[in-house]
Scaffold this motif. Structure first.
Motif, PDB file in Angstrom:
ATOM      1  N   ASP A 152      15.730 -31.767  -9.923  1.00  0.00           N
ATOM      2  CA  ASP A 152      16.658 -32.736 -10.404  1.00  0.00           C
ATOM      3  C   ASP A 152      15.786 -33.775  -9.387  1.00  0.00           C
ATOM      4  OD1 ASP A 152      18.325 -34.272 -10.169  1.00  0.00           O
ATOM      5  OD2 ASP A 152      20.073 -33.023  -8.714  1.00  0.00           O
ATOM      6  N   GLU A 153      15.218 -34.489 -10.644  1.00  0.00           N
ATOM      7  CA  GLU A 153      14.308 -36.043  -9.417  1.00  0.00           C
ATOM      8  C   GLU A 153      13.410 -35.092  -8.592  1.00  0.00           C
ATOM      9  OE1 GLU A 153      15.893 -39.267  -9.565  1.00  0.00           O
ATOM     10  OE2 GLU A 153      17.262 -39.050 -11.343  1.00  0.00           O
ATOM     11  N   PRO A 154      12.581 -33.982  -8.519  1.00  0.00           N
ATOM     12  CA  PRO A 154      11.387 -33.301  -7.465  1.00  0.00           C
ATOM     13  C   PRO A 154      11.042 -34.723  -6.890  1.00  0.00           C
ATOM     14  CG  PRO A 154      11.234 -32.665  -9.419  1.00  0.00           C
ATOM     15  CD  PRO A 154      12.281 -33.158  -9.946  1.00  0.00           C
ATOM     16  N   PHE A 155      10.814 -35.318  -7.592  1.00  0.00           N
ATOM     17  CA  PHE A 155       9.473 -36.310  -7.147  1.00  0.00           C
ATOM     18  C   PHE A 155       9.677 -37.908  -7.222  1.00  0.00           C
ATOM     19  CE2 PHE A 155       6.244 -33.504 -10.088  1.00  0.00           C
ATOM     20  CZ  PHE A 155       5.944 -32.311  -8.965  1.00  0.00           C
ATOM     21  N   SER A 156      11.058 -37.845  -7.024  1.00  0.00           N
ATOM     22  CA  SER A 156      12.287 -39.572  -7.431  1.00  0.00           C
ATOM     23  C   SER A 156      12.134 -39.755  -5.491  1.00  0.00           C
ATOM     24  CB  SER A 156      12.876 -39.486  -7.814  1.00  0.00           C
ATOM     25  OG  SER A 156      13.390 -38.603  -8.627  1.00  0.00           O
ATOM     26  N   ALA A 157      11.538 -38.886  -4.673  1.00  0.00           N
ATOM     27  CA  ALA A 157      12.027 -40.082  -3.060  1.00  0.00           C
ATOM     28  C   ALA A 157      10.496 -39.738  -2.450  1.00  0.00           C
ATOM     29  CB  ALA A 157      13.341 -38.576  -1.932  1.00  0.00           C
ATOM     30  N   LEU A 158       9.611 -39.452  -3.265  1.00  0.00           N
ATOM     31  CA  LEU A 158       8.225 -39.933  -3.305  1.00  0.00           C
ATOM     32  C   LEU A 158       7.896 -41.408  -3.098  1.00  0.00           C
ATOM     33  CD1 LEU A 158       7.380 -36.163  -3.800  1.00  0.00           C
ATOM     34  CD2 LEU A 158       8.080 -37.173  -1.714  1.00  0.00           C
ATOM     35  N   ASP A 159       6.623 -41.744  -2.549  1.00  0.00           N
ATOM     36  CA  ASP A 159       5.800 -42.838  -3.229  1.00  0.00           C
ATOM     37  C   ASP A 159       5.510 -42.873  -3.886  1.00  0.00           C
ATOM     38  OD1 ASP A 159       2.728 -42.261  -2.402  1.00  0.00           O
ATOM     39  OD2 ASP A 159       3.972 -41.846  -0.701  1.00  0.00           O
ATOM     40  N   TYR A 160       4.778 -43.557  -4.193  1.00  0.00           N
ATOM     41  CA  TYR A 160       3.647 -43.744  -6.318  1.00  0.00           C
ATOM     42  C   TYR A 160       2.686 -42.532  -6.246  1.00  0.00           C
ATOM     43  CZ  TYR A 160       2.406 -44.654 -10.807  1.00  0.00           C
ATOM     44  OH  TYR A 160       1.929 -44.919 -12.186  1.00  0.00           O
ATOM     45  N   GLN A 161       1.916 -42.456  -4.967  1.00  0.00           N
ATOM     46  CA  GLN A 161       0.547 -42.409  -5.410  1.00  0.00           C
ATOM     47  C   GLN A 161       0.982 -40.522  -5.275  1.00  0.00           C
ATOM     48  OE1 GLN A 161      -1.938 -44.225  -2.680  1.00  0.00           O
ATOM     49  NE2 GLN A 161      -2.250 -45.797  -3.075  1.00  0.00           N
ATOM     50  N   THR A 162       1.461 -40.391  -4.215  1.00  0.00           N
ATOM     51  CA  THR A 162       2.461 -38.496  -4.008  1.00  0.00           C
ATOM     52  C   THR A 162       2.863 -37.898  -5.229  1.00  0.00           C
ATOM     53  OG1 THR A 162       2.780 -39.420  -1.742  1.00  0.00           O
ATOM     54  CG2 THR A 162       3.317 -37.492  -2.782  1.00  0.00           C
ATOM     55  N   ARG A 163       3.512 -39.165  -5.756  1.00  0.00           N
ATOM     56  CA  ARG A 163       4.287 -38.538  -6.767  1.00  0.00           C
ATOM     57  C   ARG A 163       3.140 -38.061  -8.301  1.00  0.00           C
ATOM     58  NH1 ARG A 163       7.980 -43.151  -9.981  1.00  0.00           N
ATOM     59  NH2 ARG A 163       7.547 -43.392  -6.885  1.00  0.00           N
ATOM     60  N   LEU A 164       2.493 -39.461  -7.913  1.00  0.00           N
ATOM     61  CA  LEU A 164       1.177 -39.197  -9.720  1.00  0.00           C
ATOM     62  C   LEU A 164       0.499 -37.599  -8.963  1.00  0.00           C
ATOM     63  CD1 LEU A 164      -0.537 -42.507 -10.155  1.00  0.00           C
ATOM     64  CD2 LEU A 164       0.732 -40.958 -11.523  1.00  0.00           C
ATOM     65  N   ARG A 165      -0.178 -37.364  -7.394  1.00  0.00           N
ATOM     66  CA  ARG A 165      -0.613 -36.377  -7.699  1.00  0.00           C
ATOM     67  C   ARG A 165       0.104 -34.516  -7.437  1.00  0.00           C
ATOM     68  NH1 ARG A 165      -1.304 -37.719  -2.519  1.00  0.00           N
ATOM     69  NH2 ARG A 165      -2.812 -39.922  -2.811  1.00  0.00           N
ATOM     70  N   LEU A 166       1.649 -34.897  -7.409  1.00  0.00           N
ATOM     71  CA  LEU A 166       2.695 -34.113  -7.186  1.00  0.00           C
ATOM     72  C   LEU A 166       3.250 -33.952  -8.997  1.00  0.00           C
ATOM     73  CD1 LEU A 166       5.233 -33.881  -4.174  1.00  0.00           C
ATOM     74  CD2 LEU A 166       3.137 -32.554  -4.707  1.00  0.00           C
ATOM     75  N   ARG A 167       2.632 -34.556  -9.701  1.00  0.00           N
ATOM     76  CA  ARG A 167       3.216 -34.433 -11.324  1.00  0.00           C
ATOM     77  C   ARG A 167       2.133 -33.346 -11.464  1.00  0.00           C
ATOM     78  NH1 ARG A 167       3.631 -40.165 -13.801  1.00  0.00           N
ATOM     79  NH2 ARG A 167       5.650 -40.742 -12.225  1.00  0.00           N
TER      80      ARG A 167
END
Lengths: 257, 256
Positions: A152-167
């Protein structure tokens, strides 16, 4: 851990749901294939989270059928970890069904290596960064004998760079431990980078207004032509024009306002 | 979250206390207030020595601490589980809430006649009053804490197969533990305030009785000495309870 995952299945048949007068979901049919990563995108407030709750069984639909087989776990946007447990105690929740402690320990160590958090075993969630916490949640959900992950939007609360990394991290984890995944996001870029199949939901009451198969190889860079095409298609479906689509009259409207 | 400290910061409260004592002493020295209305710091110190040497002070401290501890343990053992249970059962909670609130606002001192009637004299009536003073606030705050547990924890618990007793001990209880500790500190404070009044009737020892006895003997210096001891002991006990907030699995509740 589990090799035999031939029995997991997730099917919605003519599912409708409403909260009082508010019709959230209407005659929805979705079949998620084994090992598939399905991403649901849609306008905000279209009932994506309700849909996940229906899939997980946390709520029952008003009409229609949800067929669900296998162990389902949800990864939340944030605060899904138990703050009173250490990181390793949280991950051990996912290994509860393993009775042999030696195997459990071994599995726990592997998971820590997998999410690159070795050394943080005895930290508490509030001592970690947002990205680290989500990695722990992933490890917990993927641990042991789970079959289906609902995200459920697991990366939405993160900053952009962290989001890219977590994908990238998610795809790496899934390559090592295949799971059936239903991933909800409002981030179109994220959807296209991750998905095997994207389901675009309409405004409330939600139904699937179009479906998009994405075949490009992983890792998909953001300038990959098929990624760009897919993103354009989704934006069009959602009625969000990209700037090149602005026609003159619309442009005039914008400048005079 | 700690206040910026330097090596002298411990001296600040000591300086405040010193100033207060000096003001007090000056008032007595200049006889701004008649001696029988306000004993001087030296008189108090003298009576402290007297009470300490006679063993009465120690005896009273032990008596009071014993009563408060027993009363508090009984009400925690009954109140916290009751609160946990009520927090999860909306219908029962609705049924019992008015009566719980009623008793919470009823001063335990109002029960004194019954306490003596039912439990005679000695430890029992005092323990009964302490129980009444702390049970209701503990139930109510535990209940409120349970009702406010984020729903996400229960969804997660369901995903990972926590049910029944295990759900209670491994999810519900740890989720409210920080608030329970806070509630315990608050109700311990109430207990310590109530003990003084409770011991003024029906007891033959204890810090409250000590004040009562000193007043009857017109020994205000002894009364002040007991007051100082009560204040300091209360602070020490709270300091002890506050150690619970430093437990690793409750820290999360205080660091927001």
């Amino acid at each position: 851990m589990k090799d035999n995952r031939s029995n997991s299945q997730l099917v919605l048949e003519n599912v409708s749901h409403s909260f009082g007068e508010l019709h959230v979901i209407k005659d929805l049919n979705i079949t998620v294939e084994q090992g598939e990563l399905v991403v649901l995108v849609g306008p905000s407030g279209c009932g994506k989270t309700t849909l996940l709750n229906l899939l997980s069984g946390h709520i029952k639909p008003i009409s229609g059928n949800v067929k669900r087989e296998g162990i389902i776990r949800t990864v939340y946007q944030q605060d899904g970890l138990f703050p009173w447990l250490t990181v390793s105690e949280n991950i051990l929740m996912g290994l509860r069904s393993i009775s042999d402690t030696a195997i459990q320990e071994q599995e726990l160590r592997e998971l820590f290596e997998l999410i690159h958090l070795t050394g943080f075993e005895n930290h508490y969630p509030h001592e970690l960064s947002g990205g680290m916490r989500q990695r722990v949640e992933l490890a917990r959900a993927i641990a042991g004998d789970s079959d289906i992950l609902l995200m459920d939007e697991p990366f939405s609360a993160l900053d952009y760079q962290t989001r890219l990394r977590l994908r990238r991290e998610l795809l790496r984890l899934l390559a090592k431990r295949p799971r059936t995944v239903v991933f909800v996001t409002h981030d179109i870029e994220e959807a296209v980078q991750l998905a095997d199949r994207i389901l675009i939901l309409s405004k409330r009451p939600a139904y699937v207004c179009s479906e998009l198969q994405i075949e490009a190889q992983h890792p998909r860079s953001l300038d990959n032509p098929s990624v760009i095409t897919a993103m354009k298609t989704i934006l069009d479906e959602l009625g969000l024009h990209t700037s090149s689509d602005l026609d003159v009259s619309e442009f005039n409207n914008l400048t005079t306002q | 979250m700690s206040i910026k400290t330097n090596k002298f910061s411990i001296l600040y409260p000591i300086a405040v206390i010193a100033v207060l004592v000096i003001v007090w002493w000056t008032i007595c020295f200049l006889q701004l207030v008649p001696k029988y209305q306000l004993p001087s710091p030296f008189d108090v110190l003298k009576s402290f020595k007297e009470e300490l040497l006679s063993g009465r002070l120690i005896n009273d401290i032990i008596a009071s601490l014993w009563r408060v501890t027993i009363g508090f343990i009984i009400s925690a053992c009954l109140g916290i589980p009751t609160g946990l249970w009520l927090g999860q059962h909306a219908a029962t909670k609705k049924a019992l809430l008015p009566i719980l609130n009623f008793f919470r606002f009823l001063s335990p001192l109002a029960w004194i006649p019954f306490a003596i009637l039912w439990f005679n004299v000695g430890d029992k009536p005092a323990i009964f009053l302490l129980f009444l003073a702390t049970f209701f606030p503990l139930v109510l705050s535990t209940m409120a804490a349970v009702a406010n547990i984020p729903k996400i924890y229960f969804n997660v618990a369901k995903d990972y197969n926590y049910k029944g007793t295990e759900l209670l001990t491994k999810v519900t209880f740890p989720a409210v533990l920080p608030q329970i500790i806070t509630a315990m500190r608050v109700s311990y404070g109430i207990a310590w305030v109530v003990i003084v009044a409770a011991e003024m009737v029906g007891c033959q020892d204890g810090l409250g009785y000590g004040i009562w006895d000193a007043r009857n003997g017109l020994r205000l210096d002894t009364a002040v000495c007991y007051m100082v001891v009560i204040g300091i002991l209360g602070m020490l006990m709270d300091k002890l309870l506050s150690q619970l907030t430093k437990l690793p699995n409750t820290r999360w509740g205080y660091e927001r």
